[in-house]
Scaffold this active site. Structure first.
Site, short mmCIF file in Angstrom:
data_model
loop_
_atom_site.label_atom_id
_atom_site.label_comp_id
_atom_site.label_asym_id
_atom_site.label_seq_id
_atom_site.Cartn_x
_atom_site.Cartn_y
_atom_site.Cartn_z
N ASN A 177 36.36 54.01 45.06
CA ASN A 177 35.19 54.42 44.21
C ASN A 177 34.29 55.37 45.05
OD1 ASN A 177 34.53 51.03 43.23
ND2 ASN A 177 35.69 52.46 42.34
N GLU A 214 44.09 31.73 44.26
CA GLU A 214 44.36 31.25 42.75
C GLU A 214 43.82 32.73 42.24
OE1 GLU A 214 46.40 29.07 41.38
OE2 GLU A 214 46.92 28.21 43.25
N ARG A 245 39.01 38.51 38.39
CA ARG A 245 38.69 39.75 37.94
C ARG A 245 38.41 39.94 36.63
NH1 ARG A 245 41.50 45.46 39.88
NH2 ARG A 245 40.27 46.83 38.36
N GLY A 270 31.35 50.08 33.07
CA GLY A 270 31.49 51.38 32.28
C GLY A 270 31.69 51.40 30.86
N ASP A 274 34.59 44.06 37.43
CA ASP A 274 35.21 45.27 36.55
C ASP A 274 34.55 45.32 35.15
OD1 ASP A 274 36.56 47.77 36.19
OD2 ASP A 274 38.47 46.93 36.12
N TRP A 330 31.45 48.63 29.10
CA TRP A 330 30.36 47.71 28.45
C TRP A 330 29.15 48.62 28.15
CZ3 TRP A 330 25.13 46.89 29.47
CH2 TRP A 330 24.31 45.71 28.90
#
Ligand code: FPP
Length: 229
Positions: A63, A196, A177, A18, A15, A20
């Site tokens: 998406n 984890e 993530r 966009g 994620d 960035w």
């Protein structure tokens, strides 16, 4: 318990592409391209570290139905590029690919590319890159329930797991993530029962090998009890 072995299976929710791009005053697809380059580096790095499976969330079902068409076209362009050009390097490194998700809803030529990428993958590969494309965990589970009902008879956890898109792949040990959000967004929900979780604010295109190592170090310090004391 501190582990000296790497996790066998790592999942990544990639994620932040966009944002960035936006920070650089560039279109979102510029961020996805940078994300693809980051992913290619991470896959090579993960393989070198002895990780056996890396699952990357390349496109969720949400998406596919909710992003503007020009962004989807940009992503499809990247998939085409990856599966015609970059894929050869993956084979050379004795790695294989596998697509997970409902690929039937993708453009016809991409379906063919994914099928041939799987078919041409080395049979004795020591590393598998799983592409979650038009993937959604809830529909994966519903699909598996349908298959189980069709089969009939008793079903246990192992038998059910084998009916998921990830059938035959061990559950993820670690899910990362990037991009600062603290949720799983319909990614490997059944498989992540004992995974984890590692969250970082780093945007995916900046998630370098060094950042990946940081996540692994954090994972190595966790105590995994699987319900035991
Ligand atoms: C989420 O970031 C990312 C995606 C929807 C696409 C991820 C795809 C890639 C990294 C390219 C993968 C390429 C191949 C060949 C598999 P976002 O755009 O939602 O970021 P934002 O939250 O900053 O808007």
């Amino acid at each position: 318990m501190v582990k000296d072995r790497p996790p066998e299976h790592v999942g990544i929710i990639m994620d932040g592409n966009g944002r960035w791009a936006k920070r650089r005053l560039m279109p979102r697809n510029y961020g996805h391209k940078a994300g693809m380059n980051a992913m290619i580096k991470l896959a090579g790095h993960a393989q070198k570290l002895g990780i056996k499976y890396l699952t990357v969330y390349a496109l969720s079902t949400e998406n596919l139905s909710r992003r503007p068409q020009d962004e989807l076209d940009g992503l499809f362009g990247l998939f085409r590029e990856y599966f015609t050009e970059n894929i050869k390097k993956l084979y050379e490194a004795n790695a294989r690919v596998r697509a997970i998700g409902d690929i039937t809803a993708l453009p016809e030529d991409i379906i063919r590319l994914l099928e041939s990428a799987e078919a041409n993958s080395p049979k004795t590969a020591e590393f598998t890159l799983l592409f979650a494309i038009n993937y959604g965990s809830r529909s994966e589970i519903i699909n598996a329930v349908g298959r189980a009902l069709k089969q009939g008879g008793e079903i246990d956890e192992d038998a059910f797991s084998s009916l998921l898109y990830t059938g035959g792949v061990p559950d993820p040990d670690l899910i990362i993530r990037t991009g600062g959000e603290l949720r799983l967004s319909n990614f490997l929900l059944y498989q992540a029962a004992y995974a984890e979780l590692y969250f970082t604010d780093v945007l995916f295109p900046d998630f370098s090998e060094k950042e990946f190592d940081k996540a692994l170090k954090d994972y190595a310090g966790r105590t995994r009890r699987f319900g035991k004391i």
